[in-house]
Motif scaffolding. Structure first.
Motif, PDB file in Angstrom:
ATOM      1  N   UNK A   1       0.847  -1.186   0.000  1.00 13.97           N
ATOM      2  CA  UNK A   1       0.000   0.000   0.000  1.00 13.97           C
ATOM      3  C   UNK A   1       0.885   1.239   0.000  1.00 13.97           C
ATOM      4  N   UNK A   2       0.530   2.189  -0.828  1.00 15.02           N
ATOM      5  CA  UNK A   2       1.281   3.440  -0.916  1.00 15.02           C
ATOM      6  C   UNK A   2       0.300   4.571  -1.182  1.00 15.02           C
ATOM      7  N   UNK A   3       0.815   5.791  -1.305  1.00 14.03           N
ATOM      8  CA  UNK A   3      -0.066   6.919  -1.567  1.00 14.03           C
ATOM      9  C   UNK A   3       0.691   8.094  -2.152  1.00 14.03           C
ATOM     10  N   UNK A   4      -0.070   9.039  -2.666  1.00 13.72           N
ATOM     11  CA  UNK A   4       0.468  10.284  -3.223  1.00 13.72           C
ATOM     12  C   UNK A   4      -0.143  11.451  -2.476  1.00 13.72           C
ATOM     13  N   UNK A   5       0.718  12.312  -1.928  1.00 10.97           N
ATOM     14  CA  UNK A   5       0.272  13.510  -1.231  1.00 10.97           C
ATOM     15  C   UNK A   5       0.585  14.728  -2.086  1.00 10.97           C
ATOM     16  N   UNK A   6      -0.421  15.566  -2.293  1.00 15.02           N
ATOM     17  CA  UNK A   6      -0.221  16.793  -3.050  1.00 15.02           C
ATOM     18  C   UNK A   6      -1.527  17.550  -3.160  1.00 15.02           C
ATOM     19  N   UNK A   7      -1.491  18.664  -3.870  1.00 16.35           N
ATOM     20  CA  UNK A   7      -2.679  19.493  -4.058  1.00 16.35           C
ATOM     21  C   UNK A   7      -3.142  19.422  -5.507  1.00 16.35           C
ATOM     22  N   UNK A   8      -4.438  19.222  -5.711  1.00 13.61           N
ATOM     23  CA  UNK A   8      -4.990  19.179  -7.059  1.00 13.61           C
ATOM     24  C   UNK A   8      -4.482  18.011  -7.874  1.00 13.61           C
ATOM     25  N   UNK A   9      -4.439  16.827  -7.279  1.00 10.39           N
ATOM     26  CA  UNK A   9      -3.788  15.675  -7.908  1.00 10.39           C
ATOM     27  C   UNK A   9      -4.772  14.655  -8.484  1.00 10.39           C
ATOM     28  N   UNK A  10      -6.043  15.017  -8.608  1.00  8.44           N
ATOM     29  CA  UNK A  10      -7.036  14.033  -9.039  1.00  8.44           C
ATOM     30  C   UNK A  10      -6.755  13.451 -10.420  1.00  8.44           C
ATOM     31  N   UNK A  11      -6.020  14.167 -11.256  1.00 13.31           N
ATOM     32  CA  UNK A  11      -5.749  13.679 -12.605  1.00 13.31           C
ATOM     33  C   UNK A  11      -4.398  12.970 -12.723  1.00 13.31           C
ATOM     34  N   UNK A  12      -3.683  12.828 -11.625  1.00 10.43           N
ATOM     35  CA  UNK A  12      -2.381  12.167 -11.694  1.00 10.43           C
ATOM     36  C   UNK A  12      -2.513  10.736 -12.209  1.00 10.43           C
ATOM     37  N   UNK A  13      -1.601  10.354 -13.094  1.00 16.29           N
ATOM     38  CA  UNK A  13      -1.575   8.987 -13.613  1.00 16.29           C
ATOM     39  C   UNK A  13      -0.606   8.097 -12.845  1.00 16.29           C
ATOM     40  N   UNK A  14       0.133   8.666 -11.907  1.00 14.59           N
ATOM     41  CA  UNK A  14       1.094   7.876 -11.133  1.00 14.59           C
ATOM     42  C   UNK A  14       0.429   6.704 -10.414  1.00 14.59           C
ATOM     43  N   UNK A  15      -0.699   6.903  -9.708  1.00 15.10           N
ATOM     44  CA  UNK A  15      -1.328   5.759  -9.026  1.00 15.10           C
ATOM     45  C   UNK A  15      -1.680   4.627  -9.978  1.00 15.10           C
ATOM     46  N   UNK A  16      -2.279   4.974 -11.116  1.00  8.90           N
ATOM     47  CA  UNK A  16      -2.684   3.940 -12.070  1.00  8.90           C
ATOM     48  C   UNK A  16      -1.481   3.174 -12.602  1.00  8.90           C
ATOM     49  N   UNK A  17      -0.384   3.874 -12.882  1.00 11.56           N
ATOM     50  CA  UNK A  17       0.827   3.197 -13.375  1.00 11.56           C
ATOM     51  C   UNK A  17       1.385   2.243 -12.323  1.00 11.56           C
ATOM     52  N   UNK A  18       1.453   2.704 -11.076  1.00  8.09           N
ATOM     53  CA  UNK A  18       1.969   1.856 -10.000  1.00  8.09           C
ATOM     54  C   UNK A  18       1.120   0.603  -9.826  1.00  8.09           C
ATOM     55  N   UNK A  19      -0.193   0.789  -9.753  1.00  2.00           N
ATOM     56  CA  UNK A  19      -1.066  -0.352  -9.475  1.00  2.00           C
ATOM     57  C   UNK A  19      -1.075  -1.353 -10.622  1.00  2.00           C
ATOM     58  N   UNK A  20      -1.031  -0.865 -11.853  1.00  2.00           N
ATOM     59  CA  UNK A  20      -1.009  -1.779 -13.000  1.00  2.00           C
ATOM     60  C   UNK A  20       0.269  -2.604 -13.013  1.00  2.00           C
ATOM     61  N   UNK A  21       1.391  -1.976 -12.674  1.00  2.00           N
ATOM     62  CA  UNK A  21       2.651  -2.721 -12.653  1.00  2.00           C
ATOM     63  C   UNK A  21       2.651  -3.740 -11.520  1.00  2.00           C
ATOM     64  N   UNK A  22       2.067  -3.389 -10.381  1.00  2.00           N
ATOM     65  CA  UNK A  22       1.941  -4.357  -9.300  1.00  2.00           C
ATOM     66  C   UNK A  22       1.127  -5.564  -9.723  1.00  2.00           C
ATOM     67  N   UNK A  23       0.004  -5.332 -10.387  1.00  2.00           N
ATOM     68  CA  UNK A  23      -0.832  -6.431 -10.881  1.00  2.00           C
ATOM     69  C   UNK A  23      -0.056  -7.302 -11.860  1.00  2.00           C
ATOM     70  N   UNK A  24       0.701  -6.664 -12.757  1.00  2.00           N
ATOM     71  CA  UNK A  24       1.490  -7.413 -13.743  1.00  2.00           C
ATOM     72  C   UNK A  24       2.542  -8.282 -13.074  1.00  2.00           C
TER      73      UNK A  24
END
Length: 301
Positions: free
Chosen positions: A15-38
């Motif tokens: 489990x991890x997370x991203x802290x920041x302001x106005x980050x709803x469009x960040x693609x970092x979470x999706x990239x991380x989770x997809x690579x974990x699944x792979x």
């Protein structure tokens, strides 16, 4: 833990997370989770958006403490927290210390270790998109957090002359002074005449928010662009910014902001999970995300 026909099956979860302001469009979470699944493990990655919380960087101590209590393996950190998180950490990598900015915090055995993967991400994306780029005389627009990472990367890659411009002249001067101290064999200075600097530039790096969906436009007069200078962008929403479109029209070789977005995530994935990611797979996933629109991250329960 799950069972099948009486046999216990251990399902690994990180489990991890991203802290920041106005980050709803960040693609970092999706990239991380997809690579974990792979790679065959469950990887849950949360957005911790200060704007959604109605809070500012002052809540960082509480957020980092909560991440530890919840068993997160680490955090990515973005604007406006990359400097503010430093006093909360036990240790910094050499690069993070030199840059004075942290974008990845590893939480392990009760310790908080700060890293900076932005500069490496920019460098790797740049090398792949502009492998023959002349780094003789580079002009950079922007001296904020992204600008510090790109300046460090350019000098690491061998830039001989780097001239930094910013709407805040003192900030440009401060970054130039810091980079000159780290790279004494290069000439690094704050600029005062953008037109003259661009006349002789072999390349231009854009490291300001101008050109993002919410801040459209060009960061400099279009007439200053010329075909002898490559153009490198850090903005990736949209991937084809007004600057890149104009540069292409004028015959410039260009590098979009997707390279930095992907490769900072590649290095961060390795730090947070302890597993080596497949960079080509993450690049392909990023391409699919940018072609199909916004993908939101899973929220932790």
């Amino acid at each position: 833990m799950a069972s099948k026909e009486g046999t216990a099956i251990i399902v690994e979860e990180k489990r991890a997370g991203l802290i920041g302001a106005g980050i709803q469009r960040s693609l970092t979470p999706a990239m991380h989770m997809a690579e974990g699944t792979a790679q065959g493990f469950t990887y849950r990655y949360a957005l911790i958006d200060l704007d959604s919380l109605g809070a500012g960087p002052s809540v960082l101590p509480e957020l980092v403490r909560q991440a530890e209590q919840d068993g997160l393996c680490g955090l990515n950190i973005t604007y406006p927290c990359k400097q503010q998180v430093i006093p909360l950490l036990d240790e910094l990598s050499d690069d993070a210390a030199k840059l004075g900015a942290v974008n990845t915090v590893v939480l392990s055995k009760g310790r908080r270790i700060g890293h900076n993967t932005d500069w490496w991400g920019y460098a790797e994306g740049f090398r792949r998109q502009l492998p023959q780029a002349d780094l003789g005389r580079v002009v950079q627009l922007g001296a904020g957090g992204a600008g510090a990472a790109t300046a460090f990367a350019l000098l690491k890659m061998g830039a001989r002359e780097l001239t930094i411009f910013d709407v805040d002249g003192d900030r440009a001067a401060g970054l130039a002074h810091a980079m000159a101290a780290h790279f004494p064999s290069a000439t690094v200075e704050a600029g005062c005449d953008l037109g003259r600097a661009m006349e002789i530039a072999t390349g231009l790096v854009h490291a300001t928010p101008t050109g993002m969906d919410k801040l459209p436009g060009l960061p400099l007069p279009a007439d200053l662009l010329h075909s002898d200078a490559w153009v490198s962008e850090v903005v990736y929403f949209p991937l084809e910014t007004a600057l890149l479109a104009e540069a292409r029209k004028r015959g410039c070789a260009v590098a979009d902001g997707g390279g930095m977005a992907v490769f900072q995530a590649v290095r961060a994935f390795a730090l947070l999970t302890g597993r080596e990611p497949n960079a080509e797979r993450m690049l392909a996933h990023f391409a699919s995300l940018t072609n199909t629109g916004l993908v939101r991250a899973e929220r932790l329960a």
